[in-house]
Design an enzyme around this catalytic site. Structure first.
Site, PDB file in Angstrom:
ATOM      1  N   GLU A 212      -4.321  17.453 -11.557  1.00 33.74           N
ATOM      2  CA  GLU A 212      -4.720  17.621 -12.874  1.00 33.74           C
ATOM      3  C   GLU A 212      -6.284  17.926 -12.885  1.00 33.74           C
ATOM      4  O   GLU A 212      -6.940  17.355 -13.822  1.00 33.74           O
ATOM      5  CB  GLU A 212      -4.305  16.385 -13.996  1.00 33.74           C
ATOM      6  CG  GLU A 212      -4.326  16.827 -15.305  1.00 33.74           C
ATOM      7  CD  GLU A 212      -3.776  15.857 -16.073  1.00 33.74           C
ATOM      8  OE1 GLU A 212      -4.318  15.180 -17.031  1.00 33.74           O
ATOM      9  OE2 GLU A 212      -2.433  15.772 -16.140  1.00 33.74           O
TER      10      GLU A 212
ATOM     11  N   HIS B  26       0.248  16.735 -26.234  1.00 35.58           N
ATOM     12  CA  HIS B  26       0.069  15.171 -25.776  1.00 35.58           C
ATOM     13  C   HIS B  26      -1.193  14.534 -26.534  1.00 35.58           C
ATOM     14  O   HIS B  26      -1.102  13.249 -26.469  1.00 35.58           O
ATOM     15  CB  HIS B  26       0.297  14.962 -24.405  1.00 35.58           C
ATOM     16  CG  HIS B  26       1.630  15.431 -23.818  1.00 35.58           C
ATOM     17  ND1 HIS B  26       2.304  16.542 -23.965  1.00 35.58           N
ATOM     18  CD2 HIS B  26       2.567  14.462 -23.165  1.00 35.58           C
ATOM     19  CE1 HIS B  26       3.534  16.426 -23.503  1.00 35.58           C
ATOM     20  NE2 HIS B  26       3.623  15.153 -22.969  1.00 35.58           N
TER      21      HIS B  26
ATOM     22  N   GLU C   1       9.896  18.126 -24.521  1.00 39.85           N
ATOM     23  CA  GLU C   1       9.337  18.553 -23.217  1.00 39.85           C
ATOM     24  C   GLU C   1       9.731  20.131 -22.965  1.00 39.85           C
ATOM     25  O   GLU C   1       8.743  20.677 -22.394  1.00 39.85           O
ATOM     26  CB  GLU C   1       9.516  17.692 -22.325  1.00 39.85           C
ATOM     27  CG  GLU C   1       8.628  16.064 -22.521  1.00 39.85           C
ATOM     28  CD  GLU C   1       7.210  16.455 -22.456  1.00 39.85           C
ATOM     29  OE1 GLU C   1       6.621  17.350 -21.950  1.00 39.85           O
ATOM     30  OE2 GLU C   1       6.339  15.340 -22.600  1.00 39.85           O
TER      31      GLU C   1
ATOM     32  N   ARG D  73      -2.906  22.272 -14.487  1.00 40.56           N
ATOM     33  CA  ARG D  73      -1.787  21.158 -14.788  1.00 40.56           C
ATOM     34  C   ARG D  73      -1.989  20.607 -16.369  1.00 40.56           C
ATOM     35  O   ARG D  73      -1.231  19.955 -16.720  1.00 40.56           O
ATOM     36  CB  ARG D  73      -1.963  19.885 -13.783  1.00 40.56           C
ATOM     37  CG  ARG D  73      -0.742  18.980 -13.963  1.00 40.56           C
ATOM     38  CD  ARG D  73      -0.756  18.020 -13.031  1.00 40.56           C
ATOM     39  NE  ARG D  73       0.431  16.971 -13.083  1.00 40.56           N
ATOM     40  CZ  ARG D  73       0.989  16.201 -12.430  1.00 40.56           C
ATOM     41  NH1 ARG D  73       0.857  16.218 -11.083  1.00 40.56           N
ATOM     42  NH2 ARG D  73       1.991  15.520 -12.746  1.00 40.56           N
TER      43      ARG D  73
ATOM     44  N   HIS E  84       0.378  11.450 -28.000  1.00 40.74           N
ATOM     45  CA  HIS E  84       0.158  10.067 -27.441  1.00 40.74           C
ATOM     46  C   HIS E  84      -0.536   9.040 -28.723  1.00 40.74           C
ATOM     47  O   HIS E  84      -0.364   8.043 -28.481  1.00 40.74           O
ATOM     48  CB  HIS E  84      -0.729  10.156 -26.333  1.00 40.74           C
ATOM     49  CG  HIS E  84       0.022  10.257 -24.921  1.00 40.74           C
ATOM     50  ND1 HIS E  84      -0.544  10.891 -23.793  1.00 40.74           N
ATOM     51  CD2 HIS E  84       1.565  10.060 -24.709  1.00 40.74           C
ATOM     52  CE1 HIS E  84       0.308  11.268 -22.801  1.00 40.74           C
ATOM     53  NE2 HIS E  84       1.659  10.910 -23.501  1.00 40.74           N
TER      54      HIS E  84
ATOM     55  N   LYS F  25       3.317  11.690 -11.284  1.00 36.67           N
ATOM     56  CA  LYS F  25       2.515  10.607 -12.369  1.00 36.67           C
ATOM     57  C   LYS F  25       3.417   9.287 -12.190  1.00 36.67           C
ATOM     58  O   LYS F  25       4.560   9.425 -12.715  1.00 36.67           O
ATOM     59  CB  LYS F  25       2.396  11.228 -13.480  1.00 36.67           C
ATOM     60  CG  LYS F  25       1.348  12.283 -13.661  1.00 36.67           C
ATOM     61  CD  LYS F  25       1.071  12.628 -15.195  1.00 36.67           C
ATOM     62  CE  LYS F  25      -0.221  13.821 -15.380  1.00 36.67           C
ATOM     63  NZ  LYS F  25      -0.338  13.996 -16.670  1.00 36.67           N
TER      64      LYS F  25
ATOM     65  N   LYS G 267       7.375  23.128 -14.590  1.00 35.29           N
ATOM     66  CA  LYS G 267       6.776  22.153 -14.187  1.00 35.29           C
ATOM     67  C   LYS G 267       6.274  22.208 -12.813  1.00 35.29           C
ATOM     68  O   LYS G 267       5.054  21.891 -12.288  1.00 35.29           O
ATOM     69  CB  LYS G 267       7.040  20.778 -14.525  1.00 35.29           C
ATOM     70  CG  LYS G 267       6.364  19.551 -14.229  1.00 35.29           C
ATOM     71  CD  LYS G 267       6.725  18.246 -15.002  1.00 35.29           C
ATOM     72  CE  LYS G 267       5.657  17.190 -14.767  1.00 35.29           C
ATOM     73  NZ  LYS G 267       6.024  15.906 -15.251  1.00 35.29           N
TER      74      LYS G 267
ATOM     75  N   HIS H 229       9.252   8.958 -26.627  1.00 35.13           N
ATOM     76  CA  HIS H 229       7.946  10.016 -26.306  1.00 35.13           C
ATOM     77  C   HIS H 229       8.294  11.267 -26.880  1.00 35.13           C
ATOM     78  O   HIS H 229       7.389  11.948 -27.373  1.00 35.13           O
ATOM     79  CB  HIS H 229       7.867   9.909 -24.948  1.00 35.13           C
ATOM     80  CG  HIS H 229       6.887  10.768 -24.159  1.00 35.13           C
ATOM     81  ND1 HIS H 229       5.503  10.651 -24.502  1.00 35.13           N
ATOM     82  CD2 HIS H 229       7.057  11.918 -23.402  1.00 35.13           C
ATOM     83  CE1 HIS H 229       5.076  11.534 -23.783  1.00 35.13           C
ATOM     84  NE2 HIS H 229       5.892  12.292 -23.439  1.00 35.13           N
TER      85      HIS H 229
ATOM     86  N   ARG I  97       0.790  -1.111   0.163  1.00 35.70           N
ATOM     87  CA  ARG I  97       0.071   0.004  -0.036  1.00 35.70           C
ATOM     88  C   ARG I  97       0.919   1.232   0.111  1.00 35.70           C
ATOM     89  O   ARG I  97       0.531   2.471   0.474  1.00 35.70           O
ATOM     90  CB  ARG I  97      -1.074   0.040   1.235  1.00 35.70           C
ATOM     91  CG  ARG I  97      -1.952  -0.962   1.134  1.00 35.70           C
ATOM     92  CD  ARG I  97      -3.261  -0.563   2.008  1.00 35.70           C
ATOM     93  NE  ARG I  97      -4.109  -1.810   2.081  1.00 35.70           N
ATOM     94  CZ  ARG I  97      -4.443  -2.794   2.642  1.00 35.70           C
ATOM     95  NH1 ARG I  97      -3.669  -3.012   3.751  1.00 35.70           N
ATOM     96  NH2 ARG I  97      -5.408  -3.576   2.633  1.00 35.70           N
TER      97      ARG I  97
ATOM     98  N   ASN J 160      -0.213  19.376 -20.826  1.00 31.88           N
ATOM     99  CA  ASN J 160      -0.624  18.083 -21.975  1.00 31.88           C
ATOM    100  C   ASN J 160      -0.569  18.727 -23.307  1.00 31.88           C
ATOM    101  O   ASN J 160      -0.988  18.206 -24.280  1.00 31.88           O
ATOM    102  CB  ASN J 160      -1.972  17.553 -21.500  1.00 31.88           C
ATOM    103  CG  ASN J 160      -2.039  16.798 -20.436  1.00 31.88           C
ATOM    104  OD1 ASN J 160      -1.183  15.728 -20.135  1.00 31.88           O
ATOM    105  ND2 ASN J 160      -2.833  16.803 -19.446  1.00 31.88           N
TER     106      ASN J 160
END
Length: 349
Positions: A223, A234, A173, A227, A238, A131, A213, A252, A109, A231
């Site tokens: 997000e 992206h 980025e 935030r 993506h 993330k 960032k 990426h 956990r 993206n």
């Protein structure tokens, strides 16, 4: 979500020792992939704080950012006697920090973890912001959680191990961070000699990029709002990246750079982004990133992939666009025809 500490390291051993001491722990594990095991772990293996650390090695590249690799990490932690008080140190690129962060966040956990990113992409993007996750069912980062590393340690000495493609991947980025920040930062990024990078100069630019960032993530850690600025590029990027997984996988940052072309085009026609600045940015991207070969027949597949983006609401594709440099417009939509028009611009330009 706990606030993470980001350290721009002058002396890596000292910074890492302090980060480890800041976490109560009974055991230390190091996660790396097959490449960073050979290229980067030799830098840290003599450190006193790591003398009893156990290594876990997974396959390299995004093709190993899978449930199988995640299961392997959990199994190795269990075999090694890890408890809820164990510390995991992720040393590698974004695949390692994403998967390692997710493994740490879910084992018992949740155990503490430290990120030491070794690629430019992971320094300015993946390792910072909490993330974590894996690819699943053919989709990027489909399964994961938000959970910050205790500390992220950035040391640009690792960039000496990178080839030009991986420098370019991370730089995409940084370019995105410049576009959502201010004209001075954007202009300095376009003016940097990416083919012959000055690592000392790049060190300062990395710090500036991470600061952008950090500021946004601190304001909106999970997000819900601003935030989403991160993206930019992206939603389409993506989709390019997922399509490439069925052909020849791409880094990426290259997919993000190609996504920026499409989304800056949408920004011009939908939110008034200046055409000249779009063309300057697109010219820089085409010079350094080339482009992925697509045809009109790929458009329905790309559109379908965009519908799976995690920012979407009720099946509506959600874009982050710009009204100008630093003028962020989140939660934007576009019609199928407009998206196809952007893909035409990318393909024919």
């Amino acid at each position: 979500m706990n606030r993470q500490k980001v350290v721009i390291a002058e002396h890596l051993e000292e910074s890492l020792s302090e980060a480890i001491m800041a976490c109560e722990h009974d055991r230390v594990f190091i996660l790396a992939d097959e490449i960073t095991d050979k290229c980067c772990l030799p830098v840290v293996e003599g450190f006193h704080a790591l003398q009893d650390a156990k290594r876990i090695i997974i396959g390299a590249t995004d093709t190993h950012k899978t449930l199988e690799s995640l299961t392997h990490v959990w199994e190795e932690l269990g075999k090694g006697g890890a408890t809820r008080h164990t510390l995991l140190i992720n040393i590698g690129g974004g695949m390692v920090t994403d998967l390692g962060g997710f493994a740490a966040s879910t084992f018992k956990r949740g155990i503490n973890y430290i990120n030491i990113p070794t690629t430019l992409l992971s320094m300015v993007d993946a390792s910072v912001g909490g993330k974590t996750g894996i690819n699943f069912n053919g989709l990027k980062n489909e399964i994961g959680v938000f959970n910050n590393a205790s500390t992220v340690i950035l040391d640009t000495q690792f960039l000496k191990t990178l080839d030009e493609e991986n420098i370019c991947s991370g730089y995409a980025e940084m370019l995105k961070h410049g576009l959502i920040s201010n004209e001075q930062m954007w202009a300095s990024l376009l003016g940097f000699d990416l083919e012959h990078p000055n690592l000392q100069q790049l060190r300062g630019m990395v710090a500036d990029s991470v600061a952008v960032k950090e500021r946004i993530v601190t304001e909106d850690p999970t997000e819900k709002g601003i935030r989403k600025a991160l993206n930019l590029g992206h939603t389409v990027g993506h989709a390019f990246e997922s399509l490439a997984l069925t052909r020849t996988p791409v880094l990426h940052g290259y997919a993000v750079a190609w996504g920026l072309i499409c989304e800056l085009y949408l920004s011009v026609i939908k939110t008034g982004f200046p055409t000249d600045k779009m063309r300057q940015t697109v010219s820089f991207i085409k010079e350094h990133y080339g482009k992925m070969t697509i045809t009109c027949d790929d458009y329905p597949t790309l559109l379908e992939l965009m519908t799976h983006d995690k920012k979407n609401v009720a099946g509506t594709i959600n874009f982050t666009l710009l009204g100008g440099i630093g003028d962020i417009r989140i939660n934007q939509t576009a019609t199928k025809e407009e998206i196809y028009e952007a893909l035409d611009f990318y393909r024919e330009g």
